[in-house]
Design a protein around this motif. Structure first.
Motif, PDB file in Angstrom:
ATOM      1  N   ALA A   1     -11.317   3.661  70.352  1.00  8.43           N
ATOM      2  CA  ALA A   1     -10.123   4.525  70.343  1.00  8.43           C
ATOM      3  C   ALA A   1     -10.480   5.958  70.725  1.00  8.43           C
ATOM      4  CB  ALA A   1      -9.476   4.486  68.961  1.00  8.43           C
ATOM      5  N   MET A   2     -11.679   6.400  70.336  1.00 11.51           N
ATOM      6  CA  MET A   2     -12.103   7.768  70.667  1.00 11.51           C
ATOM      7  C   MET A   2     -12.275   7.933  72.177  1.00 11.51           C
ATOM      8  SD  MET A   2     -15.589   9.717  69.509  1.00 11.51           S
ATOM      9  CE  MET A   2     -16.552   8.580  70.516  1.00 11.51           C
TER      10      MET A   2
ATOM     11  N   MET B   1     -16.142   1.405  62.628  1.00 11.69           N
ATOM     12  CA  MET B   1     -16.728   2.386  63.534  1.00 11.69           C
ATOM     13  C   MET B   1     -16.648   1.916  64.977  1.00 11.69           C
ATOM     14  SD  MET B   1     -20.552   4.082  63.482  1.00 11.69           S
ATOM     15  CE  MET B   1     -21.321   2.582  64.089  1.00 11.69           C
ATOM     16  N   ASN B   2     -16.870   0.627  65.208  1.00  8.83           N
ATOM     17  CA  ASN B   2     -16.769   0.104  66.567  1.00  8.83           C
ATOM     18  C   ASN B   2     -15.349   0.269  67.120  1.00  8.83           C
ATOM     19  OD1 ASN B   2     -19.473  -0.685  66.519  1.00  8.83           O
ATOM     20  ND2 ASN B   2     -18.984  -2.701  65.665  1.00  8.83           N
ATOM     21  N   LYS B   3     -14.355  -0.027  66.285  1.00 11.39           N
ATOM     22  CA  LYS B   3     -12.964   0.154  66.717  1.00 11.39           C
ATOM     23  C   LYS B   3     -12.645   1.634  66.940  1.00 11.39           C
ATOM     24  CE  LYS B   3     -11.210  -3.947  64.299  1.00 11.39           C
ATOM     25  NZ  LYS B   3     -10.267  -4.430  63.262  1.00 11.39           N
TER      26      LYS B   3
ATOM     27  N   ARG C   1     -19.573   7.463  56.930  1.00  8.79           N
ATOM     28  CA  ARG C   1     -19.458   6.557  55.782  1.00  8.79           C
ATOM     29  C   ARG C   1     -20.464   5.408  55.890  1.00  8.79           C
ATOM     30  NH1 ARG C   1     -14.427   6.129  55.749  1.00  8.79           N
ATOM     31  NH2 ARG C   1     -14.051   7.559  54.029  1.00  8.79           N
ATOM     32  N   ARG C   2     -20.664   4.900  57.079  1.00  6.83           N
ATOM     33  CA  ARG C   2     -21.649   3.829  57.263  1.00  6.83           C
ATOM     34  C   ARG C   2     -23.045   4.333  56.905  1.00  6.83           C
ATOM     35  NH1 ARG C   2     -25.519   2.636  60.548  1.00  6.83           N
ATOM     36  NH2 ARG C   2     -26.057   0.469  61.046  1.00  6.83           N
TER      37      ARG C   2
ATOM     38  N   MET D   1     -19.341  -2.123  51.702  1.00 10.61           N
ATOM     39  CA  MET D   1     -18.690  -0.975  52.329  1.00 10.61           C
ATOM     40  C   MET D   1     -19.378  -0.592  53.634  1.00 10.61           C
ATOM     41  SD  MET D   1     -17.745   1.443  49.072  1.00 10.61           S
ATOM     42  CE  MET D   1     -16.830   2.582  50.102  1.00 10.61           C
ATOM     43  N   LYS D   2     -20.690  -0.781  53.705  1.00 12.93           N
ATOM     44  CA  LYS D   2     -21.421  -0.507  54.946  1.00 12.93           C
ATOM     45  C   LYS D   2     -20.974  -1.456  56.055  1.00 12.93           C
ATOM     46  CE  LYS D   2     -26.000  -0.865  57.003  1.00 12.93           C
ATOM     47  NZ  LYS D   2     -27.402  -1.272  56.794  1.00 12.93           N
ATOM     48  N   MET D   3     -20.819  -2.743  55.728  1.00  8.30           N
ATOM     49  CA  MET D   3     -20.375  -3.707  56.733  1.00  8.30           C
ATOM     50  C   MET D   3     -18.961  -3.387  57.209  1.00  8.30           C
ATOM     51  SD  MET D   3     -21.842  -7.224  55.056  1.00  8.30           S
ATOM     52  CE  MET D   3     -21.053  -8.212  56.319  1.00  8.30           C
ATOM     53  N   ILE D   4     -18.093  -3.018  56.274  1.00  8.89           N
ATOM     54  CA  ILE D   4     -16.710  -2.683  56.656  1.00  8.89           C
ATOM     55  C   ILE D   4     -16.688  -1.436  57.535  1.00  8.89           C
ATOM     56  CG2 ILE D   4     -14.478  -1.950  55.746  1.00  8.89           C
ATOM     57  CD1 ILE D   4     -15.098  -3.650  53.256  1.00  8.89           C
ATOM     58  N   ALA D   5     -17.483  -0.421  57.152  1.00 10.88           N
ATOM     59  CA  ALA D   5     -17.526   0.810  57.942  1.00 10.88           C
ATOM     60  C   ALA D   5     -18.104   0.566  59.330  1.00 10.88           C
ATOM     61  CB  ALA D   5     -18.342   1.868  57.208  1.00 10.88           C
TER      62      ALA D   5
END
Length: 296
Positions: free
Chosen positions: A64-65, A58-60, A252-253, A50-54
């Motif tokens: 977008a932010m 997060m980069n994406k 979440r990360r 889940m850390k790797m997915i987050a």
């Protein structure tokens, strides 16, 4: 002689009926530790995944932010050039959260900010309406401000939020018939990859824009002010959504990173405890064998 044999038999029996020998108790404890070790290792694998997915999300979300912040800057520039008069105390609060958990205290952050805003009774009316984006903050505010909660939205921002999502929320808010003097959007502001803070964006309503001195200087049709008000609200909601989404992925990360570290510490403690118990059980068995051989 008979009495001595009887006393020896009584002394060799367990102290209580059904009591397990020491070796059996140790083996049961070792089995429990082994099962717990297995479950903690599985949890560690899940949290690391889940850390790797987050981290990837997060980069994406940060990209977008950065694009979505332009919408918020355009809004702020508009209201700076056309400042409105002092609005009333009835404020519509739009609380931005999400439907997912396992991201630390990011949802309670906006909930506490909303409560602090309601505590300022000289600025906010007690009957000010509240609308929530996301089920997590909705569950919290339904207990804290049940009378003020008028509408909620879910299934928004499951992936990176889009302007269409924000426009749909803005349209539902404007057609809901809720009366308010101004709008305050409560969201999480992205500070860095490891920190965030609750912030509030104020958006002027259509009535306040019409009374603004900057707009009175020009002759405009009613539809222009209405469309501009709806577009500025959608802009502000979109900017808050993308920034809150980036904060959620970052939180979440960090939460999964801390959970993986805690699982690793627990695995080390349980492994040490398991090795000590196993060594003690082997030592007890060797003592029994040596004692039996000596007696023979």
């Amino acid at each position: 002689m008979l009495a001595r044999r009887t006393l020896g038999r009584i002394a060799s029996q367990p102290k209580a009926l059904g009591a397990a020998p020491t070796t059996a108790r140790n083996m049961a404890t070792l089995r429990e530790i082994e099962l717990r070790l297995k479950s903690v290792r599985n949890i560690e694998k899940i949290t690391k995944s889940m850390k790797m997915i987050a981290s990837t999300k997060m980069n994406k979300a940060q990209r977008a932010m950065q694009a979505g912040k332009e919408y918020g800057l355009a809004n702020s520039e508009l209201f700076q050039h056309a400042p409105a008069e002092e609005a009333g105390k009835r404020t519509l609060f739009i609380v931005v959260s999400s439907d997912k958990g396992l991201c630390g205290g990011i949802h309670s952050s906006v909930t506490k900010a909303t409560r602090r805003a309601f505590a300022e009774k000289d600025k906010v009316a007690e009957d000010s309406p509240v609308m929530v984006i996301g089920d997590k903050s909705k569950a919290q505010l339904s207990r804290l401000l049940p009378k003020n909660l008028v509408m909620s939205f879910n299934q928004i921002g499951r992936d990176i939020p889009t302007f269409a999502d924000a426009a749909g929320v803005a349209d539902l808010i404007l057609t809901s018939g809720v009366q308010y003097d101004k709008i305050a959007i409560v969201y999480n502001k992205f500070v860095s990859a490891i920190s965030y803070e609750a912030a509030i964006i104020e958006v002027e309503s259509e009535a306040m824009l019409k009374e603004s001195p900057g707009f009175k200087a020009y002759e405009m049709e009613d539809d222009v002010t209405k469309d501009l008000s709806e577009f500025s609200l959608a802009n502000a909601i979109y900017a808050a959504l993308v920034e809150a989404h980036a904060c959620e992925q970052s939180a979440r990360r960090n939460a999964m990173d801390n959970a993986s570290k805690n699982a690793g510490d627990m695995i080390n403690r349980l492994t040490l405890q398991y090795n000590r118990g196993r060594q003690a059980a082997i030592t007890n068995e060797l003592v029994d064998i040596i004692t039996g051989a000596s007696a023979l």
